[in-house]
Design a protein around this motif. Structure first.
Motif, PDB file in Angstrom:
ATOM      1  N   ALA A   1       0.719  -1.240  -0.028  1.00 15.56           N
ATOM      2  CA  ALA A   1       0.114  -0.099  -0.176  1.00 15.56           C
ATOM      3  C   ALA A   1       0.793   1.212   0.095  1.00 15.56           C
ATOM      4  CB  ALA A   1      -0.835   0.067   1.163  1.00 15.56           C
ATOM      5  N   PHE A   2       2.281   1.377   0.263  1.00 17.19           N
ATOM      6  CA  PHE A   2       3.006   2.265   0.343  1.00 17.19           C
ATOM      7  C   PHE A   2       3.620   2.901  -0.900  1.00 17.19           C
ATOM      8  CE2 PHE A   2       3.522   0.389   4.689  1.00 17.19           C
ATOM      9  CZ  PHE A   2       2.950   1.401   5.329  1.00 17.19           C
ATOM     10  N   VAL A   3       3.162   2.085  -2.128  1.00 18.52           N
ATOM     11  CA  VAL A   3       3.625   2.385  -3.364  1.00 18.52           C
ATOM     12  C   VAL A   3       3.078   3.880  -3.528  1.00 18.52           C
ATOM     13  CG1 VAL A   3       3.320   1.854  -5.894  1.00 18.52           C
ATOM     14  CG2 VAL A   3       3.911   0.080  -4.222  1.00 18.52           C
ATOM     15  N   HIS A   4       1.981   4.324  -3.429  1.00 17.57           N
ATOM     16  CA  HIS A   4       1.128   5.481  -3.510  1.00 17.57           C
ATOM     17  C   HIS A   4       1.779   6.759  -2.504  1.00 17.57           C
ATOM     18  CE1 HIS A   4      -0.786   3.729  -6.968  1.00 17.57           C
ATOM     19  NE2 HIS A   4      -1.383   3.012  -6.250  1.00 17.57           N
ATOM     20  N   PHE A   5       2.771   6.372  -1.583  1.00 18.18           N
ATOM     21  CA  PHE A   5       3.159   7.276  -0.724  1.00 18.18           C
ATOM     22  C   PHE A   5       4.365   7.872  -0.903  1.00 18.18           C
ATOM     23  CE2 PHE A   5       4.970   8.143   3.645  1.00 18.18           C
ATOM     24  CZ  PHE A   5       4.135   9.483   3.922  1.00 18.18           C
ATOM     25  N   GLN A   6       4.180   8.802  -2.063  1.00 22.93           N
ATOM     26  CA  GLN A   6       5.511   9.357  -2.829  1.00 22.93           C
ATOM     27  C   GLN A   6       5.684  10.922  -2.577  1.00 22.93           C
ATOM     28  OE1 GLN A   6       7.861   7.427  -4.206  1.00 22.93           O
ATOM     29  NE2 GLN A   6       6.830   5.490  -4.001  1.00 22.93           N
ATOM     30  N   PRO A   7       6.738  11.594  -2.704  1.00 22.33           N
ATOM     31  CA  PRO A   7       6.680  13.007  -2.538  1.00 22.33           C
ATOM     32  C   PRO A   7       5.840  13.652  -3.248  1.00 22.33           C
ATOM     33  CG  PRO A   7       8.990  11.888  -2.732  1.00 22.33           C
ATOM     34  CD  PRO A   7       8.227  10.942  -2.843  1.00 22.33           C
ATOM     35  N   ASP A   8       5.490  13.216  -4.579  1.00 26.05           N
ATOM     36  CA  ASP A   8       4.644  13.753  -5.186  1.00 26.05           C
ATOM     37  C   ASP A   8       3.258  13.859  -5.036  1.00 26.05           C
ATOM     38  OD1 ASP A   8       4.762  11.281  -6.125  1.00 26.05           O
ATOM     39  OD2 ASP A   8       4.191  11.581  -8.156  1.00 26.05           O
ATOM     40  N   TYR A   9       2.867  13.222  -3.915  1.00 30.07           N
ATOM     41  CA  TYR A   9       1.618  12.909  -3.373  1.00 30.07           C
ATOM     42  C   TYR A   9       1.508  13.848  -2.106  1.00 30.07           C
ATOM     43  CZ  TYR A   9       0.418   9.165  -6.449  1.00 30.07           C
ATOM     44  OH  TYR A   9       0.288   8.481  -7.491  1.00 30.07           O
ATOM     45  N   THR A  10       1.783  15.251  -2.145  1.00 28.41           N
ATOM     46  CA  THR A  10       1.804  16.260  -1.069  1.00 28.41           C
ATOM     47  C   THR A  10       0.251  16.066  -0.469  1.00 28.41           C
ATOM     48  OG1 THR A  10       3.127  17.578  -2.266  1.00 28.41           O
ATOM     49  CG2 THR A  10       1.769  18.614  -0.442  1.00 28.41           C
ATOM     50  N   GLY A  11       0.500  16.079   0.977  1.00 29.60           N
ATOM     51  CA  GLY A  11      -0.964  16.182   1.667  1.00 29.60           C
ATOM     52  C   GLY A  11      -1.236  14.595   2.269  1.00 29.60           C
ATOM     53  N   SER A  12      -0.471  13.504   1.389  1.00 31.39           N
ATOM     54  CA  SER A  12      -0.728  12.116   2.053  1.00 31.39           C
ATOM     55  C   SER A  12       0.105  11.983   3.474  1.00 31.39           C
ATOM     56  CB  SER A  12      -0.286  11.225   0.819  1.00 31.39           C
ATOM     57  OG  SER A  12       0.959  11.100   0.627  1.00 31.39           O
ATOM     58  N   TYR A  13      -0.328  10.988   4.072  1.00 35.46           N
ATOM     59  CA  TYR A  13       0.244  10.839   5.531  1.00 35.46           C
ATOM     60  C   TYR A  13       0.245   9.256   5.758  1.00 35.46           C
ATOM     61  CZ  TYR A  13      -4.400  11.303   7.163  1.00 35.46           C
ATOM     62  OH  TYR A  13      -5.865  11.020   7.507  1.00 35.46           O
ATOM     63  N   VAL A  14       1.045   9.053   6.798  1.00 37.69           N
ATOM     64  CA  VAL A  14       1.031   7.613   7.411  1.00 37.69           C
ATOM     65  C   VAL A  14       1.107   7.738   9.026  1.00 37.69           C
ATOM     66  CG1 VAL A  14       2.066   5.470   7.988  1.00 37.69           C
ATOM     67  CG2 VAL A  14       1.988   6.504   5.421  1.00 37.69           C
ATOM     68  N   ILE A  15       0.094   7.299   9.635  1.00 34.16           N
ATOM     69  CA  ILE A  15       0.158   7.224  11.189  1.00 34.16           C
ATOM     70  C   ILE A  15       0.407   5.829  11.703  1.00 34.16           C
ATOM     71  CG2 ILE A  15      -1.337   7.482  13.332  1.00 34.16           C
ATOM     72  CD1 ILE A  15      -3.212   9.233  11.699  1.00 34.16           C
ATOM     73  N   VAL A  16       1.504   5.619  12.384  1.00 36.44           N
ATOM     74  CA  VAL A  16       1.794   4.543  12.931  1.00 36.44           C
ATOM     75  C   VAL A  16       1.769   4.600  14.297  1.00 36.44           C
ATOM     76  CG1 VAL A  16       3.696   2.658  12.989  1.00 36.44           C
ATOM     77  CG2 VAL A  16       3.730   4.336  11.129  1.00 36.44           C
ATOM     78  N   ASN A  17       0.930   3.551  14.997  1.00 37.26           N
ATOM     79  CA  ASN A  17       0.893   3.302  16.573  1.00 37.26           C
ATOM     80  C   ASN A  17       0.633   1.879  16.857  1.00 37.26           C
ATOM     81  OD1 ASN A  17      -1.785   2.431  15.960  1.00 37.26           O
ATOM     82  ND2 ASN A  17      -2.731   4.627  16.295  1.00 37.26           N
ATOM     83  N   LYS A  18       0.583   1.685  18.152  1.00 41.52           N
ATOM     84  CA  LYS A  18       0.382   0.186  18.639  1.00 41.52           C
ATOM     85  C   LYS A  18      -0.614  -0.740  17.718  1.00 41.52           C
ATOM     86  CE  LYS A  18      -2.733   1.116  22.189  1.00 41.52           C
ATOM     87  NZ  LYS A  18      -3.786   0.786  21.672  1.00 41.52           N
ATOM     88  N   ASP A  19      -1.443  -0.162  17.075  1.00 43.13           N
ATOM     89  CA  ASP A  19      -2.567  -0.731  16.625  1.00 43.13           C
ATOM     90  C   ASP A  19      -1.938  -1.073  14.838  1.00 43.13           C
ATOM     91  OD1 ASP A  19      -4.287  -0.825  18.511  1.00 43.13           O
ATOM     92  OD2 ASP A  19      -5.091   1.039  17.868  1.00 43.13           O
ATOM     93  N   GLY A  20      -1.090  -0.303  14.246  1.00 42.88           N
ATOM     94  CA  GLY A  20      -0.630  -0.637  13.044  1.00 42.88           C
ATOM     95  C   GLY A  20      -0.349   0.621  12.374  1.00 42.88           C
ATOM     96  N   TYR A  21      -0.425   0.502  10.977  1.00 41.62           N
ATOM     97  CA  TYR A  21      -0.084   1.588   9.945  1.00 41.62           C
ATOM     98  C   TYR A  21      -1.564   2.146   9.379  1.00 41.62           C
ATOM     99  CZ  TYR A  21       4.558   0.173   9.649  1.00 41.62           C
ATOM    100  OH  TYR A  21       6.273  -0.092   9.860  1.00 41.62           O
ATOM    101  N   PHE A  22      -1.616   3.333   9.433  1.00 42.23           N
ATOM    102  CA  PHE A  22      -3.048   3.965   8.984  1.00 42.23           C
ATOM    103  C   PHE A  22      -2.256   4.827   7.751  1.00 42.23           C
ATOM    104  CE2 PHE A  22      -3.858   2.472  13.032  1.00 42.23           C
ATOM    105  CZ  PHE A  22      -4.979   1.956  13.058  1.00 42.23           C
ATOM    106  N   LEU A  23      -2.817   4.447   6.581  1.00 43.54           N
ATOM    107  CA  LEU A  23      -2.231   5.341   5.368  1.00 43.54           C
ATOM    108  C   LEU A  23      -3.620   6.133   5.154  1.00 43.54           C
ATOM    109  CD1 LEU A  23      -0.157   5.953   3.096  1.00 43.54           C
ATOM    110  CD2 LEU A  23      -0.877   4.055   1.797  1.00 43.54           C
TER     111      LEU A  23
END
Length: 161
Positions: free
Chosen positions: A42-64
């Motif tokens: 799922a991180f393939v689309h988490f690239q520098p040209d996708y300004t405003g995208s984010y990932v949250i990481v906590n004890k429950d996992g990754y939230f893209l």
């Protein structure tokens, strides 16, 4: 001449004292260790040209961008309130999501992401992240979000504290 030397010494001391505490945060220093490969899953689309995208990481996992995508890796460390990795026009930035104002009062309150800002559900402070500053917007908090180190090597983004 002696007076001039004394003034120079005092000036040097003031400069060093003035620099002290610039990295101060009420958020306790808790380990952060996260590596994201932007060429996998799922991180393939988490690239520098996708300004405003984010990932949250906590004890429950990754939230893209607010969508749960996988469990956190066994070696990940999530800081005090979870970690926000955000894409700005300047590249990747990362913050501990704990509200500094609440942390100063002994509360562990993670903020919620609302586009280019994050909001504390307890005190209502809003922190601006789209510009990379993490600065408070409403004036409730006197501190910015705790900024984390971001290192990019090829397609891998490493977040640490």
């Amino acid at each position: 001449m002696q007076r001039l030397r004394q003034l120079i010494i005092v000036a040097i001391c003031l400069v060093f004292c003035g620099c002290e505490g610039t990295n101060f945060s009420s958020v306790p220093r808790v380990g952060v260790r996260i590596a994201i490969n932007t060429r996998e899953g799922a991180f393939v689309h988490f690239q520098p040209d996708y300004t405003g995208s984010y990932v949250i990481v906590n004890k429950d996992g990754y939230f893209l961008n607010g969508t749960y995508i996988q469990a956190a890796k066994a070696l990940d460390m999530f800081g005090y309130g979870g970690v926000l990795i955000y894409v700005t026009m300047f590249g990747y930035i990362a913050f501990d999501l704990a509200c500094p104002d609440c942390a100063a009062h002994g509360m562990r309150k993670p903020c919620e992401v609302n586009g280019g800002a994050v909001t504390c559900p307890h005190c209502g402070e809003e922190y601006i992240v789209y510009d990379g500053s993490g600065m408070p917007n409403k004036g409730i908090s006197k501190e910015a979000l705790l900024r984390l180190s971001v290192h990019q090597s090829g397609d891998v983004i490493q977040i640490s504290y």
